[in-house]
Scaffold this active site. Structure first.
Site, PDB file in Angstrom:
ATOM      1  N   ASP A  32      -4.266  -1.193 -30.086  1.00 14.33           N
ATOM      2  CA  ASP A  32      -5.323  -0.582 -29.257  1.00 14.33           C
ATOM      3  C   ASP A  32      -6.693  -1.067 -29.730  1.00 14.33           C
ATOM      4  OD1 ASP A  32      -3.450   0.940 -27.843  1.00 14.33           O
ATOM      5  OD2 ASP A  32      -4.749   2.707 -27.817  1.00 14.33           O
ATOM      6  N   ASP A  92       0.798   0.318 -33.481  1.00 13.14           N
ATOM      7  CA  ASP A  92       0.286   1.102 -32.355  1.00 13.14           C
ATOM      8  C   ASP A  92      -1.243   1.152 -32.434  1.00 13.14           C
ATOM      9  OD1 ASP A  92       0.392   2.880 -30.129  1.00 13.14           O
ATOM     10  OD2 ASP A  92       0.092   4.561 -31.495  1.00 13.14           O
ATOM     11  N   ASP A 133      -6.077  -0.690 -43.777  1.00 17.38           N
ATOM     12  CA  ASP A 133      -7.479  -0.256 -43.649  1.00 17.38           C
ATOM     13  C   ASP A 133      -8.402  -1.471 -43.577  1.00 17.38           C
ATOM     14  OD1 ASP A 133      -6.712  -0.750 -46.271  1.00 17.38           O
ATOM     15  OD2 ASP A 133      -7.865   0.899 -47.154  1.00 17.38           O
ATOM     16  N   LYS A 188       0.492  -1.096 -46.167  1.00 19.42           N
ATOM     17  CA  LYS A 188      -0.294  -0.275 -47.097  1.00 19.42           C
ATOM     18  C   LYS A 188       0.498  -0.267 -48.409  1.00 19.42           C
ATOM     19  CE  LYS A 188      -3.769   2.530 -48.002  1.00 19.42           C
ATOM     20  NZ  LYS A 188      -5.191   2.129 -48.015  1.00 19.42           N
ATOM     21  N   TYR A 193       7.693   7.221 -36.453  1.00 17.16           N
ATOM     22  CA  TYR A 193       8.063   7.649 -35.107  1.00 17.16           C
ATOM     23  C   TYR A 193       9.481   8.221 -35.064  1.00 17.16           C
ATOM     24  CZ  TYR A 193       4.164   5.586 -32.458  1.00 17.16           C
ATOM     25  OH  TYR A 193       2.940   5.298 -31.914  1.00 17.16           O
TER      26      TYR A 193
HETATM   27  C1  IPM Z   1       2.396   2.666 -26.863  1.00 16.86           C
HETATM   28  C2  IPM Z   1       2.178   4.134 -26.618  1.00 16.86           C
HETATM   29  C3  IPM Z   1       3.399   4.899 -27.099  1.00 16.86           C
HETATM   30  C4  IPM Z   1       3.545   4.657 -28.588  1.00 16.86           C
HETATM   31  C5  IPM Z   1       3.391   6.406 -26.783  1.00 16.86           C
HETATM   32  C6  IPM Z   1       3.172   6.671 -25.311  1.00 16.86           C
HETATM   33  C7  IPM Z   1       4.637   7.081 -27.267  1.00 16.86           C
HETATM   34  O1  IPM Z   1       1.017   4.573 -27.236  1.00 16.86           O
HETATM   35  O2  IPM Z   1       3.359   2.108 -26.304  1.00 16.86           O
HETATM   36  O3  IPM Z   1       1.618   2.059 -27.592  1.00 16.86           O
HETATM   37  O4  IPM Z   1       2.894   5.329 -29.395  1.00 16.86           O
HETATM   38  O5  IPM Z   1       4.331   3.785 -28.954  1.00 16.86           O
HETATM   39 MN    MN Z   2      -0.152   2.969 -28.166  1.00 18.07          MN
END
Ligand code: IPM
Ligand code: MN
Length: 355
Positions: free
Chosen positions: A249, A245, A221, A189, A142
């Protein structure tokens, strides 16, 4: 307690869910006699629109002078669909994380009894899952050097980590594991990446200070598979920025909706609280966004200041709303007409009535 809170509703459904989170903060402040001062500021696409940049100086100043930041969501399809745009909403959040040194992003993932049916995963696989993810937030791909050639045909993002970046978040993750089930899994990884090998080395060294915590390693993975195949094996997960990240999710599927997942981003001086879902542009203005992730982020905010009773009451009220089926459509298949606002109102009424 007096707390100065910077409120950044942001983009998409951000303002709608933050409105409910603020109602909760207000009812708690009355009940427990806290003095909460709110300062509102722009971040993201709304800031670009109103002030020309994704993180205006004034917003940064308000955040720096606050005890905590409550943030909604960031992003706008206008930018997502146009990769040539140089100024992007997300830069605001990334810059804020960097400027405030919010290096640890903490994301709890829980399978609620009442929302087991909402997950596409089998009940017996997810029932009882309780994971705490520690995602490094100010390093890795990032924030490494970015390049794109003039002809636009070659691009690169550098992934780099220093020992100290790894040490400071690892300490927090080990401490958390010690207060939970004494298990920490580093996701990396290391069979391919130098940065991952550094993570393993440093995390192993730190583990010597926490002999009661069992340390495991998983390649990302494999971890991506294990987290849906057997999520109960995890207690605290520690990982770098991008892996965290993605894994978080993915893990939200266990909870039944990403609309339930809260997070705290902390550094030495500052702390920011936000739902992990994004701006959900398709839902903007429809009153269907789930406010629970934001409301649980408020619970994390109170916990951060050791106000555990306040946090516990919020969580109890959230549980009650889930049990009563007072939920937005993401959790209710019968095309629920229960709005973002109604969920928030149920939760504050519940808090109001608790003795
Ligand atoms: C999160 C979001 C952010 C990230 C984006 C919006 C930059 O997806 O907070 O998880 O990737 O960190
Ligand atoms: Mn995110």
């Amino acid at each position: 307690m007096t707390l100065n809170i910077a409120v950044l509703p942001g983009d998409g459904v951000g303002p709608e869910v933050i409105a409910q989170a603020l109602k909760v903060m207000k009812v708690i402040s009355i009940k427990f006699n806290h003095n909460l001062n709110f300062s509102f500021a722009n971040l993201g696409a709304i800031a670009i629109k109103k002030e020309g940049v994704p993180l205006p100086n004034n917003t940064l100043k308000i955040c720096k002078n606050s005890d905590a930041i409550l943030f909604g969501a960031i992003g706008d399809p206008k930018y997502d669909n146009n990769p040539t745009k140089k100024i992007r909403p997300e830069q605001g959040l990334l810059e804020l994380r960097k400027q405030l040194n919010l290096f640890a992003n903490i994301r709890p993932v829980k399978a609620y009894e009442t929302t087991l049916k909402n997950s596409p995963l089998k009940k017996k696989v997810i029932c009882g899952t309780d994971i705490l993810i520690y995602r490094e937030l100010t390093g890795g791909l990032y924030f490494g050097e970015k390049k794109v050639t003039n002809d636009g045909n070659y691009a690169s993002d550098l992934c780099s980590y220093g020992r100290q970046d790894i040490e400071r978040i690892s300490e927090l993750a080990f401490k958390a594991a010690k207060n939970r089930n004494n298990k920490l899994t580093l996701i990396d990884k290391a069979n391919v990446l130098e940065t991952s090998r550094l993570w393993r080395k440093v995390v192993k060294e730190i583990s010597n200070k926490y002999p009661e915590v069992k340390l495991d390693f998983l390649f990302v993975d494999n971890a991506a598979m294990q987290i849906v195949q057997n999520p109960k094996q995890f207690d605290v997960i520690l990982t770098e920025n991008l892996f965290g990240d993605i894994i978080s999710d993915e893990a939200s599927v266990i909870a039944g909706s990403i609309g339930l997942l809260a997070s705290a981003s902390v550094g030495d001086k500052h702390a920011l609280f936000e739902p992990i879902h994004g701006s959900y542009p398709q839902a903007t203005g429809k009153g269907i966004a789930n406010p629970i992730a934001s409301i649980l982020s408020v619970a994390m905010l109170f916990e951060h200041f050791s106000l555990s009773e306040e946090a516990a009451i919020i969580k109890e009220a959230v549980d009650a709303s889930l049990k009563s089926g007072i939920t937005t459509p993401d959790l209710n298949n019968k095309s629920s007409n229960i709005t973002t606002e109604k969920v928030g109102s149920f939760i504050i009424d519940y808090i109001d009535k608790i003795d």
